[in-house]
Design an enzyme around this catalytic site. Structure first.
Site, PDB file in Angstrom:
ATOM      1  N   LYS A  75       0.857  -1.193   0.000  1.00 42.78           N
ATOM      2  CA  LYS A  75       0.000   0.000   0.000  1.00 42.78           C
ATOM      3  C   LYS A  75       0.883   1.228   0.000  1.00 42.78           C
ATOM      4  CE  LYS A  75      -4.525   0.801   0.367  1.00 42.78           C
ATOM      5  NZ  LYS A  75      -5.597  -0.150   0.066  1.00 42.78           N
TER       6      LYS A  75
HETATM    7  N1  GLU Z   1      -7.366   0.049  -3.034  1.00 37.79           N
HETATM    8  C1  GLU Z   1      -8.102  -1.152  -3.298  1.00 37.79           C
HETATM    9  C2  GLU Z   1      -8.113  -2.057  -2.076  1.00 37.79           C
HETATM   10  O1  GLU Z   1      -7.955  -1.599  -0.973  1.00 37.79           O
HETATM   11  C3  GLU Z   1      -7.647  -1.853  -4.569  1.00 37.79           C
HETATM   12  C4  GLU Z   1      -6.219  -2.322  -4.576  1.00 37.79           C
HETATM   13  C5  GLU Z   1      -5.743  -2.840  -5.923  1.00 37.79           C
HETATM   14  O2  GLU Z   1      -6.527  -2.944  -6.837  1.00 37.79           O
HETATM   15  O3  GLU Z   1      -4.555  -3.135  -5.992  1.00 37.79           O
HETATM   16  O4  GLU Z   1      -8.363  -3.223  -2.160  1.00 37.79           O
END
Ligand code: GLU
Length: 420
Positions: free
Chosen positions: A110
């Site tokens: 993240k």
């Molecule tokens: N931000 C989204 C999540 O928390 C998508 C992450 C992604 O597609 O890599 O799952």
């Protein structure tokens, strides 16, 4: 947010606490826990950005790779004033278990930048994004770590990251990010994937509990990408979405809000507030409304020990990441409320991110219906697997989902062995 939150735990504390609950239920050895529990890599960056007024402002950014045991790190990038390293670590950890729950070959990561994109111009956002992308460039790549949108980032932000990365490498590399515009190698169905996945898991939960979606009353807290699409699908399946909120306020109509009109209203005015045929209510009242389905679709710690007792929904579908604290989990469980945990409920986004990455790698693009069908299959199978653990092992749905995800990461880690 409940009053007690500030004095209690951080999101990362919650992630670690929930990890231990599942690891205990799995009887995981301390050796394996030590290998899989903590982030593998953390990068903190300082980002000087020239603002429209000519001055340079500095922003803090992060990229955390929690795990690459099952594949490249994967997870979104958040732009929000509340972003901290602790939060990004928690979100990265959840991505690891999430990708494992839906069994896609990714680890977890993240990123985040502490900023308020609502107060920034498009030029400032582009400069910030490009500087952030170049700062995290050594970590990212289609085989290493693949960012995507998260709170307050979107396909345009992904396009800038893709461009910055590609210009640096000297050739186009669309697979470095997902959630891109279709014109740059994005996937059909990615934009609505999180909300659609939330809806599929709600259908599964409603089937399991024998609550018809048709005629059910739903409350959606947060009307961004995930919340608005989930609301739209509920509405088109004849549920009544009786209350919705965003960062500016909550709107309520006991007979159901006109969701297509509300989406237009939000597009025009930037908020759900002021919607026709609705009355404003306080956020605490909204969380306590009598309804069948409550969807927290905003940020962490929205349901905590202070307000969990008020929740009257039968199903809580976590479209957001980490919206329920461990203390609130225990309260909801004691009340017999069925929680669809975030790492299952909102996994549709990263699932279609995986489809996008596969299409980019193959230079071969799918039709929307293929994406929806595959997504539905992944979400419904994953729900069944988690539900089975929940019923067989008599653990909460959250612990069941964590057990499924953590056991897959533990297996991959054990098979790979310890390097060197
Ligand atoms: N931000 C989204 C999540 O928390 C998508 C992450 C992604 O597609 O890599 O799952």
């Amino acid at each position: 947010m409940g009053v007690l939150t500030q004095t209690i735990k951080t999101a990362y504390d919650s992630a670690m606490e929930n990890f231990e609950l599942a690891a205990d239920a799995l009887n995981l050895s301390l050796d394996v826990r030590n290998m899989i529990k903590y982030p593998e890599r953390i990068l903190q960056v300082t980002l000087p950005v020239r603002m429209d007024n000519g001055h340079i402002q500095k922003f803090e950014g992060y990229r955390v790779q929690h795990s690459t045991a099952r594949g490249p790190a994967k997870g979104g990038i958040r732009y929000h004033p509340g972003v901290t390293l602790d939060e990004v670590k928690a979100l990265a950890t959840w991505m690891t278990w999430k990708c494992a729950v839906v069994n896609i070959p990714f680890g977890g990561g993240k990123g985040g930048v502490t900023c308020n994109p609502k107060e920034m111009s498009l030029t400032e956002l582009e400069h910030l994004t490009r500087r952030y992308a170049s700062a995290i460039l050594p970590l990212i790549g289609p085989e290493q770590d693949i960012p995507a949108p998260d709170v307050y980032t979107n396909s345009q932000v992904m396009a800038w990251i893709m461009d910055t990365y590609s210009m640096t490498k000297g050739y186009p590399i669309p697979g470095v990010v997902t959630g891109k515009p279709i014109a740059l190698g994005g996937s059909l169905g990615r934009n609505e994937a999180t909300g659609r996945g939330v809806f599929y898991t709600l259908q599964c939960a409603a089937d399991h509990l024998r609550i018809p979606i048709n005629g059910a009353k739903a409350v959606v807290q947060g009307f961004g990408n995930a919340g608005s699409i989930a609301a739209q699908l509920l509405d088109s399946h004849h549920a009544y979405v009786i209350a919705v909120s965003d960062s500016r306020g909550c709107v309520y109509n006991a007979n159901g809000l006109d969701i297509p009109a509300l989406i237009n209203h939000k597009e025009m005015t930037g908020s759900v507030v002021g919607m026709a045929n609705s009355e404003p209510i306080k956020s605490q009242e909204m969380m306590a409304l009598d309804c069948d389905i409550l969807i927290p679709a905003a940020l962490e710690n929205m349901i905590d020990a202070a307000n969990a007792h008020d929740v009257k929904a039968e199903i809580v579908g976590e479209a957001a990441n980490g919206p329920i604290t461990p203390e609130a989990d225990a309260i909801l469980e004691a009340k017999g409320i069925f929680v669809i945990p975030d790492i299952l409920c909102n996994a549709g986004g990263v699932t279609v991110s995986y489809f996008e990455w596969v299409q980019d790698e193959q230079h071969l693009f799918w039709e929307a219906q293929d994406v929806y069908n595959r997504l539905e299959r992944v979400m419904k199978n994953s729900f069944s697997e988690v539900l089975k653990i929940h019923l067989d092992r008599k653990v909460s749905m959250r612990t069941a989902a964590n057990m499924l995800g953590i056991s897959r990461v533990a297996e991959a880690t054990t098979l790979r062995g310890l390097y060197p």
